[in-house]
Design an enzyme around this catalytic site. Structure first.
Site, short mmCIF file in Angstrom:
data_model
loop_
_atom_site.label_atom_id
_atom_site.label_comp_id
_atom_site.label_asym_id
_atom_site.label_seq_id
_atom_site.Cartn_x
_atom_site.Cartn_y
_atom_site.Cartn_z
N HIS A 151 44.24 41.49 53.42
CA HIS A 151 43.64 41.59 52.09
C HIS A 151 42.30 42.30 52.19
CE1 HIS A 151 42.38 40.90 48.12
NE2 HIS A 151 42.75 39.64 47.96
N LYS A 209 50.08 43.29 51.90
CA LYS A 209 49.01 42.52 52.54
C LYS A 209 49.52 41.80 53.78
CE LYS A 209 46.01 41.57 48.54
NZ LYS A 209 46.73 42.30 47.48
N CYS A 219 38.70 41.18 44.06
CA CYS A 219 39.95 41.74 44.58
C CYS A 219 40.59 42.78 43.66
CB CYS A 219 40.95 40.61 44.84
SG CYS A 219 40.25 39.19 45.67
N GLU A 249 51.91 34.64 40.35
CA GLU A 249 52.26 36.05 40.14
C GLU A 249 53.75 36.20 39.83
OE1 GLU A 249 51.48 40.47 42.01
OE2 GLU A 249 51.10 38.71 43.27
N PHE A 309 39.60 36.87 41.92
CA PHE A 309 38.78 35.70 41.64
C PHE A 309 37.90 36.03 40.44
CE2 PHE A 309 38.51 33.52 46.08
CZ PHE A 309 39.78 33.00 45.88
N HIS A 352 50.16 41.63 44.07
CA HIS A 352 48.89 41.19 44.63
C HIS A 352 49.18 40.36 45.88
CE1 HIS A 352 44.63 40.62 44.65
NE2 HIS A 352 44.73 39.31 44.57
#
Length: 403
Positions: free
Chosen positions: A331, A326, A162, A305, A390, A294
């Site tokens: 995403h 998003k 990502c 976050e 990830f 994010h």
């Protein structure tokens, strides 16, 4: 150290097939997430996504090109054409040798893989098209952009899940800043919305079946999207000399690794990336007005976050607007940071903050100004764009408004 500015932008995503349409959708708080449409979607438990439904590849590319271009490459080429056209650059002579392409993607030609595995394993065919490998390889989009526009300088593809786009744009920024390139075409793309792509993500049990609700107490997971965004990063004096329109200045970049867990995010790793970008930009954290988060809509990401932002920015975190687009486009995995950079440019250039839509209930663990549901007008001098992947790989970009 050279100054680096953005002189061109292009995109294809579920909100729009170009930058003006996308920015208008951001300002309207439009949702591009809907029902997925592809073969065997009825076998999936997750049936929503930020899919580009009105894509006409046959009308854009000829038969020979279609044999070589996976959907993620098609998106990239269309976005690159818009960005390079806006920049006004023509890559010939010395400029061609001093300009390159760095793009991010996570899955590459996943649609091509899915189709061909189906042909071999389900339909029993023993032959595949001879161009399957050059069509599905992660660097296909990068290579086709370089060939299409005569870009002969540093060119490669970044795959960090990502964070791929932010890592790619960060490397492009550093190439221009250190003098290794005069201009770089950069960004990212992704097209994972096929049966195999969605089925794999289902296994993680992090997907929502109804909506992406970042920071909302009742959030229940992320929603995939697809598309691309591409930018032209250019050395400031070169752009100024030729009278180019400057969209924003890139002023800092940092990347860190959590070194802790393959899927669970770390507050410390994210906070170090945010602080690192601020330090690299040589600004005070009080100068930051907006952060594009994010913000995936998962329980773990959003609270981590917010904690990282609070940790990195201290008391100033309460004065910053932070939103996740998003919620609108989904995403885009390896392409997500690139599309989200458009929201930062809009904040700096137009003074419009894209909202976090689908926000329904405040979460005490996400107690920041998340610009809920409606866009906001505000003058912003500096913006950050976060990407936390990830594998614990984090990348944060810092941008400044150019008067």
């Amino acid at each position: 150290m050279n100054r680096v500015v953005i002189t061109g932008a292009g995109t294809v995503n579920a909100l729009g097939l170009d930058v003006p349409a996308t920015l208008a959708a951001f300002a309207e708080g439009k949702c591009g997430i809907g029902q997925l449409e592809f073969r065997d979607v009825d076998r999936l438990s997750i049936r929503i996504g930020g899919q580009i439904h009105d894509w006409n590849a046959e009308g854009r590319f000829n038969r020979q090109q279609m044999a070589l271009y996976d959907r993620f490459t098609q998106f990239t080429l269309v976005a690159a054409e818009e960005a390079i056209r806006q920049s006004g650059l023509e890559f010939i002579g010395e400029l061609a040798t001093r300009s390159g392409v760095i793009l991010g993607t996570s899955g590459g030609g996943l649609g091509t893989q899915d189709e061909n595995y189906r042909m071999v394993y389900e339909e029993g065919k023993n032959r595949v098209h001879p161009f399957v490998v050059p069509k599905l390889m992660n660097n296909a989009a990068c290579s086709h952009v370089s060939m299409e526009y005569n870009l002969k300088g540093p060119s490669f593809t970044v795959a960090t899940a990502c964070a791929s786009s932010n890592h790619a744009m960060g490397q492009a920024f550093n190439m221009v800043r250190c003098g290794a390139a005069t201009a770089m075409v950069t960004g990212g793309s992704e097209s994972m919305l096929c049966f195999g792509g969605v089925k794999a993500w289902e296994g993680l049990r992090v997907m929502s079946k109804d909506a992406c609700r970042p920071f909302s107490l009742n959030r229940n997971g992320m929603v995939q999207g697809e598309g691309a965004a591409v930018f032209v990063f250019e050395e400031y004096e070169h752009a100024k000399t030729r009278g180019a329109e400057i969209l924003a200045e890139v002023i800092g970049f940092a990347m860190t690794s959590d070194a802790s867990d393959i899927v669970m995010p770390s507050k410390q790793g994210a906070a170090r990336a945010i602080s690192g970008a601020i330090q690299d930009a040589r600004i005070d954290r009080s100068e930051i007005g907006y952060i594009n988060a994010h913000g995936t809509g998962t329980a773990a990401n959003d609270k981590t976050e917010c904690a990282a932002v609070a940790d990195a920015l201290g008391a100033h975190a309460d004065n910053i607007m932070i939103s996740s687009t998003k919620s609108m486009h989904g995403h885009l995995i390896g392409g997500t940071g690139a599309v989200e950079l458009l929201a930062c440019i809009m904040a700096l250039r137009d003074g419009i903050i894209a909202p976090t839509i689908n926000y329904e209930e405040p979460d005490p663990e996400c107690a920041l100004d998340v610009v809920p549901n409606e866009a906001r007008e505000a003058k912003v001098e500096v913006a950050l764009s976060n990407a936390f992947a990830f594998g614990g790989l984090n990348a944060v970009l810092a941008l400044r408004r150019v008067a």
